[in-house]
Design a protein around this motif. Structure first.
Motif, PDB file in Angstrom:
ATOM      1  N   ARG A  26       0.594  11.730 -10.255  1.00 33.20           N
ATOM      2  CA  ARG A  26       0.832  13.169 -10.016  1.00 33.20           C
ATOM      3  C   ARG A  26       1.124  14.126 -10.426  1.00 33.20           C
ATOM      4  NH1 ARG A  26      -2.135  10.191  -6.157  1.00 33.20           N
ATOM      5  NH2 ARG A  26      -1.334  10.381  -4.371  1.00 33.20           N
ATOM      6  N   ALA A  27       2.703  14.172  -9.480  1.00 40.56           N
ATOM      7  CA  ALA A  27       3.042  14.931  -9.445  1.00 40.56           C
ATOM      8  C   ALA A  27       3.609  15.206 -11.405  1.00 40.56           C
ATOM      9  CB  ALA A  27       5.217  14.969  -8.459  1.00 40.56           C
ATOM     10  N   HIS A  28       4.217  13.881 -12.256  1.00 36.35           N
ATOM     11  CA  HIS A  28       4.910  14.456 -13.222  1.00 36.35           C
ATOM     12  C   HIS A  28       3.365  14.971 -14.044  1.00 36.35           C
ATOM     13  CE1 HIS A  28       6.912  12.898 -16.598  1.00 36.35           C
ATOM     14  NE2 HIS A  28       6.445  12.345 -16.723  1.00 36.35           N
ATOM     15  N   GLY A  29       2.385  14.441 -13.979  1.00 37.32           N
ATOM     16  CA  GLY A  29       1.231  14.728 -14.870  1.00 37.32           C
ATOM     17  C   GLY A  29       0.714  16.306 -14.515  1.00 37.32           C
ATOM     18  N   ARG A  30       1.432  17.087 -13.541  1.00 40.86           N
ATOM     19  CA  ARG A  30       1.230  18.277 -13.660  1.00 40.86           C
ATOM     20  C   ARG A  30       2.364  19.445 -14.024  1.00 40.86           C
ATOM     21  NH1 ARG A  30      -0.379  17.086  -7.714  1.00 40.86           N
ATOM     22  NH2 ARG A  30       1.996  16.905  -6.709  1.00 40.86           N
ATOM     23  N   SER A  31       4.188  18.677 -13.789  1.00 44.62           N
ATOM     24  CA  SER A  31       4.850  18.703 -14.671  1.00 44.62           C
ATOM     25  C   SER A  31       4.833  18.922 -15.676  1.00 44.62           C
ATOM     26  CB  SER A  31       6.109  18.174 -13.597  1.00 44.62           C
ATOM     27  OG  SER A  31       6.141  16.932 -14.343  1.00 44.62           O
ATOM     28  N   ASP A  32       4.199  18.177 -16.804  1.00 39.39           N
ATOM     29  CA  ASP A  32       3.622  18.082 -18.424  1.00 39.39           C
ATOM     30  C   ASP A  32       2.890  19.139 -18.410  1.00 39.39           C
ATOM     31  OD1 ASP A  32       6.060  16.912 -17.816  1.00 39.39           O
ATOM     32  OD2 ASP A  32       4.558  14.439 -18.444  1.00 39.39           O
ATOM     33  N   GLU A  33       2.367  19.598 -17.787  1.00 36.79           N
ATOM     34  CA  GLU A  33       0.181  20.115 -17.739  1.00 36.79           C
ATOM     35  C   GLU A  33       0.804  21.548 -19.469  1.00 36.79           C
ATOM     36  OE1 GLU A  33      -1.577  21.696 -14.452  1.00 36.79           O
ATOM     37  OE2 GLU A  33      -2.433  19.842 -14.255  1.00 36.79           O
ATOM     38  N   GLY A  34       0.787  21.480 -19.933  1.00 38.80           N
ATOM     39  CA  GLY A  34       0.917  22.868 -21.359  1.00 38.80           C
ATOM     40  C   GLY A  34       2.126  22.525 -21.470  1.00 38.80           C
ATOM     41  N   LYS A  35       2.498  21.241 -22.010  1.00 40.27           N
ATOM     42  CA  LYS A  35       3.703  20.859 -23.280  1.00 40.27           C
ATOM     43  C   LYS A  35       2.968  20.360 -23.592  1.00 40.27           C
ATOM     44  CE  LYS A  35       7.410  21.219 -19.358  1.00 40.27           C
ATOM     45  NZ  LYS A  35       8.242  20.600 -18.401  1.00 40.27           N
ATOM     46  N   GLU A  36       1.497  20.207 -24.753  1.00 40.02           N
ATOM     47  CA  GLU A  36       1.491  19.437 -25.642  1.00 40.02           C
ATOM     48  C   GLU A  36       1.840  19.919 -26.814  1.00 40.02           C
ATOM     49  OE1 GLU A  36      -1.370  20.413 -23.144  1.00 40.02           O
ATOM     50  OE2 GLU A  36      -0.935  18.955 -21.844  1.00 40.02           O
ATOM     51  N   ALA A  37       2.413  19.265 -27.757  1.00 37.07           N
ATOM     52  CA  ALA A  37       3.184  19.420 -29.215  1.00 37.07           C
ATOM     53  C   ALA A  37       1.836  20.094 -29.914  1.00 37.07           C
ATOM     54  CB  ALA A  37       3.205  18.245 -29.491  1.00 37.07           C
ATOM     55  N   SER A  38       2.235  21.900 -30.362  1.00 34.69           N
ATOM     56  CA  SER A  38       0.815  22.106 -31.074  1.00 34.69           C
ATOM     57  C   SER A  38       1.099  22.198 -32.571  1.00 34.69           C
ATOM     58  CB  SER A  38       1.504  24.044 -30.346  1.00 34.69           C
ATOM     59  OG  SER A  38       3.115  24.596 -31.084  1.00 34.69           O
ATOM     60  N   ALA A  81       0.870  -0.986   0.241  1.00 35.90           N
ATOM     61  CA  ALA A  81      -0.061   0.314  -0.427  1.00 35.90           C
ATOM     62  C   ALA A  81       0.679   1.422  -0.098  1.00 35.90           C
ATOM     63  CB  ALA A  81      -1.148   0.441   1.114  1.00 35.90           C
ATOM     64  N   GLU A  82       1.965   1.053   1.101  1.00 36.11           N
ATOM     65  CA  GLU A  82       2.832   2.501   0.578  1.00 36.11           C
ATOM     66  C   GLU A  82       3.147   2.543  -0.423  1.00 36.11           C
ATOM     67  OE1 GLU A  82       5.597   2.589   3.799  1.00 36.11           O
ATOM     68  OE2 GLU A  82       4.240   1.966   5.234  1.00 36.11           O
ATOM     69  N   VAL A  83       3.723   1.437  -1.019  1.00 37.81           N
ATOM     70  CA  VAL A  83       4.249   1.729  -2.750  1.00 37.81           C
ATOM     71  C   VAL A  83       3.476   2.187  -3.571  1.00 37.81           C
ATOM     72  CG1 VAL A  83       5.515   0.047  -4.740  1.00 37.81           C
ATOM     73  CG2 VAL A  83       5.948   0.004  -2.363  1.00 37.81           C
ATOM     74  N   ILE A  84       2.207   1.368  -3.576  1.00 39.51           N
ATOM     75  CA  ILE A  84       1.118   2.126  -4.332  1.00 39.51           C
ATOM     76  C   ILE A  84       0.604   3.217  -4.023  1.00 39.51           C
ATOM     77  CG2 ILE A  84      -1.448   1.900  -4.961  1.00 39.51           C
ATOM     78  CD1 ILE A  84      -1.102  -1.172  -4.091  1.00 39.51           C
ATOM     79  N   ALA A  85       0.913   3.898  -3.550  1.00 38.07           N
ATOM     80  CA  ALA A  85       0.406   5.552  -2.702  1.00 38.07           C
ATOM     81  C   ALA A  85       1.798   6.237  -3.405  1.00 38.07           C
ATOM     82  CB  ALA A  85       0.374   5.944  -1.548  1.00 38.07           C
ATOM     83  N   PHE A  86       2.991   5.736  -2.549  1.00 40.03           N
ATOM     84  CA  PHE A  86       4.107   6.644  -3.749  1.00 40.03           C
ATOM     85  C   PHE A  86       4.187   6.691  -5.037  1.00 40.03           C
ATOM     86  CE2 PHE A  86       8.941   6.130  -5.253  1.00 40.03           C
ATOM     87  CZ  PHE A  86       9.449   7.826  -4.230  1.00 40.03           C
ATOM     88  N   VAL A  87       4.065   5.683  -5.992  1.00 40.58           N
ATOM     89  CA  VAL A  87       3.695   6.145  -7.218  1.00 40.58           C
ATOM     90  C   VAL A  87       2.898   6.553  -7.268  1.00 40.58           C
ATOM     91  CG1 VAL A  87       3.408   4.528  -9.031  1.00 40.58           C
ATOM     92  CG2 VAL A  87       5.002   3.473  -6.958  1.00 40.58           C
ATOM     93  N   GLU A  88       1.979   7.052  -7.014  1.00 41.71           N
ATOM     94  CA  GLU A  88       0.479   7.498  -7.353  1.00 41.71           C
ATOM     95  C   GLU A  88       0.960   8.443  -7.419  1.00 41.71           C
ATOM     96  OE1 GLU A  88      -2.609   5.714  -5.219  1.00 41.71           O
ATOM     97  OE2 GLU A  88      -3.315   4.207  -6.586  1.00 41.71           O
TER      98      GLU A  88
END
Length: 53
Positions: free
Chosen positions: A39-51, A28-35
């Motif tokens: 989430r952090a990776h998703g936030r850092s990639d926001e707005g970086k889609e190819a135009s 459960a700790e591993v799953i929470a860590f990966v989740e």
């Protein structure tokens, strides 16, 4: 491929086996860590889609 270098598949299987050998609370700790990483990776990639060109 170097003899000492594992294939991605072999490394993946080793990770899965290691995860399954953990007690339920640690899993459960591993799953929470990966989740949280996802989430952090998703936030850092926001707005970086190819135009469109």
């Amino acid at each position: 491929m170097d003899v000492l270098e594992e294939s991605d598949e072999a490394l993946g299987l080793r990770l899965v086996r290691a995860f399954l050998s953990l007690p339920p609370a640690k899993r459960a700790e591993v799953i929470a860590f990966v989740e949280e990483l996802v989430r952090a990776h998703g936030r850092s990639d926001e707005g970086k889609e190819a135009s469109p060109t």
